[in-house]
Scaffold this motif. Sequence first.
Motif, PDB file in Angstrom:
ATOM      1  N   LEU A  29      34.366  29.285  34.401  1.00  0.00           N
ATOM      2  CA  LEU A  29      35.142  30.271  33.659  1.00  0.00           C
ATOM      3  C   LEU A  29      34.552  30.572  32.288  1.00  0.00           C
ATOM      4  O   LEU A  29      34.529  31.736  31.867  1.00  0.00           O
ATOM      5  CB  LEU A  29      36.583  29.797  33.519  1.00  0.00           C
ATOM      6  N   ARG A  32      31.576  32.845  32.804  1.00  0.00           N
ATOM      7  CA  ARG A  32      32.009  34.207  33.162  1.00  0.00           C
ATOM      8  C   ARG A  32      32.561  34.949  31.946  1.00  0.00           C
ATOM      9  O   ARG A  32      32.323  36.143  31.778  1.00  0.00           O
ATOM     10  CB  ARG A  32      33.056  34.167  34.258  1.00  0.00           C
ATOM     11  N   SER A  90      39.080  35.613  32.683  1.00  0.00           N
ATOM     12  CA  SER A  90      38.558  34.244  32.572  1.00  0.00           C
ATOM     13  C   SER A  90      39.235  33.505  31.430  1.00  0.00           C
ATOM     14  O   SER A  90      39.539  32.315  31.543  1.00  0.00           O
ATOM     15  CB  SER A  90      37.048  34.265  32.351  1.00  0.00           C
ATOM     16  N   LYS A  93      42.657  32.396  32.602  1.00  0.00           N
ATOM     17  CA  LYS A  93      42.541  31.258  33.517  1.00  0.00           C
ATOM     18  C   LYS A  93      42.202  29.980  32.769  1.00  0.00           C
ATOM     19  O   LYS A  93      42.696  28.906  33.113  1.00  0.00           O
ATOM     20  CB  LYS A  93      41.480  31.540  34.585  1.00  0.00           C
ATOM     21  N   LEU A  94      41.358  30.081  31.738  1.00  0.00           N
ATOM     22  CA  LEU A  94      41.036  28.907  30.929  1.00  0.00           C
ATOM     23  C   LEU A  94      42.274  28.376  30.218  1.00  0.00           C
ATOM     24  O   LEU A  94      42.501  27.165  30.172  1.00  0.00           O
ATOM     25  CB  LEU A  94      39.967  29.247  29.893  1.00  0.00           C
TER      26      LEU A  94
END
Length: 138
Positions: A29, A32, A90, A93-94
């Motif tokens: 992640l 990205r 990303s 999500k992190l």
Amino acid sequence: MNFDVLGTAALTVITGLLLLLMLTQRGKLRTRMLLGSLAAIAAIASMVFFLRALWGSGGPDEGRAMVQLYGPCALYLLLTLWGLAVSVNSRKKLKAAKAARRAEKQAAKAAKQPAPKPAARPAPAEEADAGAGTQKDI
């Protein structure tokens, strides 16, 4: 050939390579997020060099502005938005993964601590004495 044309070509290739690298990095992640941000910046820089080269050569031909100006600019903006979308996704999500790890640590920490002891109950004789004088008989 002037610098604007070479800069446009070079940055367009770099943008494409960054986007392809971004597609191959599935589980990473942070990578990205970084590649998405760099691809967005490179796409904007490519568009700037493209516009400088286009206007330096006299602008788009008459009647062909859609193909020579608006189409490439729309493509560069689309690549910019795609890179930014991947970067933001990303990042979200992190943050979610970090919150999950924090909750897992807290749950593990709570499981390691012994359960609190219940409060001591008074003896039955004390309960009878304590409540006898407080109630009124009617």
